[in-house]
Scaffold this motif. Structure first.
Motif, PDB file in Angstrom:
ATOM      1  N   GLY A 177       0.815  -1.197   0.000  1.00  0.00           N
ATOM      2  CA  GLY A 177       0.000   0.000   0.000  1.00  0.00           C
ATOM      3  C   GLY A 177       0.851   1.250   0.000  1.00  0.00           C
ATOM      4  N   ASN A 178       0.216   2.391   0.212  1.00  0.00           N
ATOM      5  CA  ASN A 178       0.940   3.652   0.220  1.00  0.00           C
ATOM      6  C   ASN A 178       1.809   3.818   1.453  1.00  0.00           C
ATOM      7  OD1 ASN A 178       0.049   5.192  -2.218  1.00  0.00           O
ATOM      8  ND2 ASN A 178      -1.967   4.786  -1.343  1.00  0.00           N
ATOM      9  N   SER A 179       1.434   3.179   2.563  1.00  0.00           N
ATOM     10  CA  SER A 179       2.155   3.410   3.806  1.00  0.00           C
ATOM     11  C   SER A 179       2.761   2.157   4.423  1.00  0.00           C
ATOM     12  CB  SER A 179       1.224   4.065   4.837  1.00  0.00           C
ATOM     13  OG  SER A 179       0.069   3.277   5.052  1.00  0.00           O
ATOM     14  N   ALA A 180       2.467   0.981   3.881  1.00  0.00           N
ATOM     15  CA  ALA A 180       2.995  -0.244   4.483  1.00  0.00           C
ATOM     16  C   ALA A 180       2.981  -1.388   3.485  1.00  0.00           C
ATOM     17  CB  ALA A 180       2.183  -0.624   5.722  1.00  0.00           C
ATOM     18  N   ILE A 181       3.782  -2.423   3.789  1.00  0.00           N
ATOM     19  CA  ILE A 181       3.797  -3.661   3.021  1.00  0.00           C
ATOM     20  C   ILE A 181       3.340  -4.783   3.953  1.00  0.00           C
ATOM     21  CG2 ILE A 181       5.222  -5.331   1.774  1.00  0.00           C
ATOM     22  CD1 ILE A 181       7.144  -3.032   1.111  1.00  0.00           C
TER      23      ILE A 181
ATOM     24  N   ASN B 113       1.034 -16.311   9.553  1.00  0.00           N
ATOM     25  CA  ASN B 113       2.221 -15.465   9.649  1.00  0.00           C
ATOM     26  C   ASN B 113       2.074 -14.136   8.899  1.00  0.00           C
ATOM     27  OD1 ASN B 113       3.501 -17.576  11.098  1.00  0.00           O
ATOM     28  ND2 ASN B 113       4.144 -18.537   9.185  1.00  0.00           N
ATOM     29  N   ILE B 114       1.015 -13.413   9.215  1.00  0.00           N
ATOM     30  CA  ILE B 114       0.806 -12.096   8.615  1.00  0.00           C
ATOM     31  C   ILE B 114       1.797 -11.111   9.235  1.00  0.00           C
ATOM     32  CG2 ILE B 114      -0.830 -10.200   8.319  1.00  0.00           C
ATOM     33  CD1 ILE B 114      -3.070 -12.300   8.420  1.00  0.00           C
ATOM     34  N   GLN B 115       2.549 -10.435   8.375  1.00  0.00           N
ATOM     35  CA  GLN B 115       3.560  -9.504   8.852  1.00  0.00           C
ATOM     36  C   GLN B 115       3.469  -8.170   8.110  1.00  0.00           C
ATOM     37  OE1 GLN B 115       6.961 -12.647   8.514  1.00  0.00           O
ATOM     38  NE2 GLN B 115       7.686 -11.116   9.980  1.00  0.00           N
ATOM     39  N   THR B 116       3.907  -7.117   8.776  1.00  0.00           N
ATOM     40  CA  THR B 116       3.996  -5.792   8.165  1.00  0.00           C
ATOM     41  C   THR B 116       5.461  -5.394   8.099  1.00  0.00           C
ATOM     42  OG1 THR B 116       1.822  -5.150   9.009  1.00  0.00           O
ATOM     43  CG2 THR B 116       3.292  -3.372   8.328  1.00  0.00           C
ATOM     44  N   TRP B 117       5.862  -4.874   6.932  1.00  0.00           N
ATOM     45  CA  TRP B 117       7.261  -4.530   6.690  1.00  0.00           C
ATOM     46  C   TRP B 117       7.408  -3.043   6.413  1.00  0.00           C
ATOM     47  CZ3 TRP B 117      10.417  -8.853   7.092  1.00  0.00           C
ATOM     48  CH2 TRP B 117       9.768 -10.093   7.006  1.00  0.00           C
ATOM     49  N   ARG B 118       8.581  -2.522   6.781  1.00  0.00           N
ATOM     50  CA  ARG B 118       8.838  -1.104   6.545  1.00  0.00           C
ATOM     51  C   ARG B 118       9.215  -0.833   5.097  1.00  0.00           C
ATOM     52  NH1 ARG B 118      13.175   0.330  11.066  1.00  0.00           N
ATOM     53  NH2 ARG B 118      13.990  -1.651  10.259  1.00  0.00           N
ATOM     54  N   ASN B 119       9.853  -1.814   4.457  1.00  0.00           N
ATOM     55  CA  ASN B 119      10.271  -1.602   3.073  1.00  0.00           C
ATOM     56  C   ASN B 119      10.423  -2.942   2.358  1.00  0.00           C
ATOM     57  OD1 ASN B 119      13.104  -2.590   3.511  1.00  0.00           O
ATOM     58  ND2 ASN B 119      13.183  -0.763   4.831  1.00  0.00           N
ATOM     59  N   LEU B 120      10.610  -2.853   1.048  1.00  0.00           N
ATOM     60  CA  LEU B 120      10.667  -4.053   0.219  1.00  0.00           C
ATOM     61  C   LEU B 120      11.947  -4.854   0.456  1.00  0.00           C
ATOM     62  CD1 LEU B 120       8.817  -5.285  -1.941  1.00  0.00           C
ATOM     63  CD2 LEU B 120      10.211  -4.144  -3.682  1.00  0.00           C
ATOM     64  N   VAL B 121      13.036  -4.182   0.775  1.00  0.00           N
ATOM     65  CA  VAL B 121      14.310  -4.864   1.010  1.00  0.00           C
ATOM     66  C   VAL B 121      14.181  -5.849   2.165  1.00  0.00           C
ATOM     67  CG1 VAL B 121      16.717  -4.560   1.714  1.00  0.00           C
ATOM     68  CG2 VAL B 121      15.684  -2.977   0.066  1.00  0.00           C
TER      69      VAL B 121
ATOM     70  N   ARG C 280       4.765   1.811  -8.390  1.00  0.00           N
ATOM     71  CA  ARG C 280       5.375   1.348  -9.635  1.00  0.00           C
ATOM     72  C   ARG C 280       6.808   0.841  -9.425  1.00  0.00           C
ATOM     73  NH1 ARG C 280       4.656   5.540 -14.295  1.00  0.00           N
ATOM     74  NH2 ARG C 280       2.505   5.038 -13.701  1.00  0.00           N
ATOM     75  N   MET C 281       7.593   1.533  -8.600  1.00  0.00           N
ATOM     76  CA  MET C 281       8.985   1.134  -8.399  1.00  0.00           C
ATOM     77  C   MET C 281       9.082  -0.259  -7.783  1.00  0.00           C
ATOM     78  SD  MET C 281      11.065   3.380  -9.595  1.00  0.00           S
ATOM     79  CE  MET C 281      12.588   2.956  -8.767  1.00  0.00           C
ATOM     80  N   GLU C 282       8.193  -0.553  -6.837  1.00  0.00           N
ATOM     81  CA  GLU C 282       8.193  -1.884  -6.224  1.00  0.00           C
ATOM     82  C   GLU C 282       7.869  -2.955  -7.265  1.00  0.00           C
ATOM     83  OE1 GLU C 282       7.707   0.738  -4.632  1.00  0.00           O
ATOM     84  OE2 GLU C 282       8.185   0.520  -2.514  1.00  0.00           O
ATOM     85  N   ASN C 283       6.967  -2.663  -8.165  1.00  0.00           N
ATOM     86  CA  ASN C 283       6.621  -3.619  -9.220  1.00  0.00           C
ATOM     87  C   ASN C 283       7.838  -3.944 -10.072  1.00  0.00           C
ATOM     88  OD1 ASN C 283       4.006  -3.620  -8.342  1.00  0.00           O
ATOM     89  ND2 ASN C 283       3.194  -2.383 -10.012  1.00  0.00           N
TER      90      ASN C 283
END
Length: 237
Positions: free
Chosen positions: A13-17, A29-37, A55-58
């Protein structure tokens, strides 16, 4: 017998992964991440079904075993939308999830995130379009950004009173944002139910829990509706 990991459902989403492991058909095991790395450090070797509004994550995920949801993806619903290339994948996934949960009903999906989206999927499984407007914190921040003296309450609104009529400027800003969203949702629902008599409302998104008890319509709080849609789409391929 060891459990089998089928796929990782990825909701960007716009504010979280948010990621969800599907193991033998169950969501775990649902988790929230700060970034794609950070997320890819754990799941880089796993099959993924991805909904992303960035788009960049895609572009990054295309290098991995990831099926990225777009309007070109084979879907179990029909998109009655004039510009499907601009339709957010999160809205598509939520629409599919709504049909999976309530296949015999007309469904109104209200996603209360950074922006608020209200989408109609009829009982025939046709996405009929929707509404996009500012979400709760965005409304609060916009009033501060576009005026000279109004304060920004987007970080402190949960501490303010929820009365209809505010007694301080901050309370008035809070009431305006909250009641504006409530009346918008109720107004859309009441207008559409005249033509869609089996209309069912599903709330999702980060601020859904705050509005659940305040809406007039019978609603279903679907915190996993995007995940359910992504899993259904993945199985449909």
């Amino acid at each position: 017998m060891s459990e089998k990991l089928e796929v990782i459902l990825v909701d960007i989403g716009n504010s979280a992964i948010k990621t969800t492991e599907v193991i033998d058909g169950d969501f775990k095991n649902i988790q929230t991440w700060r970034n794609l790395v950070e997320m890819l450090a754990k799941y880089h070797d796993s099959p993924m079904m991805v909904s992303s509004v960035k788009r960049m994550e895609n572009e990054t995920l295309e290098k991995y075993d990831a099926k990225i949801l777009t309007h070109r993806t084979r879907l179990p619903i029909t998109l009655n939308y004039e510009t499907p290339e601009t339709l957010g994948s999160d809205r598509i996934a939520a629409a599919v999830g709504a049909c999976e949960l309530f296949p015999e009903k007309d469904n109104l999906v209200v996603d209360l995130g950074t922006c608020m989206t209200i989408d109609l999927i009829d009982r025939a499984g046709v996405f009929q379009g929707g509404v996009i407007s500012p979400g709760l914190p965005m409304r609060m921040k916009a009033m501060a950004d576009y005026t000279d003296q109004l304060p920004d309450i987007s970080e402190e609104w949960k501490e303010l009173k929820g009365e209809q009529l505010g007694k301080t400027t901050k309370e008035c800003l809070f009431s305006g944002a909250v009641w504006g969203i409530l009346h918008e949702i109720n107004g859309v629902f009441q207008t559409l139910e005249q033509d869609f008599t089996s209309l069912n409302m599903i709330l999702t998104g980060g601020d859904a829990h705050f509005f659940e008890s305040k809406l007039k319509a019978h609603i279903f709080a679907g915190s996993k509706i995007v995940q359910k849609g992504l899993y259904r789409i993945w199985k449909y391929q």
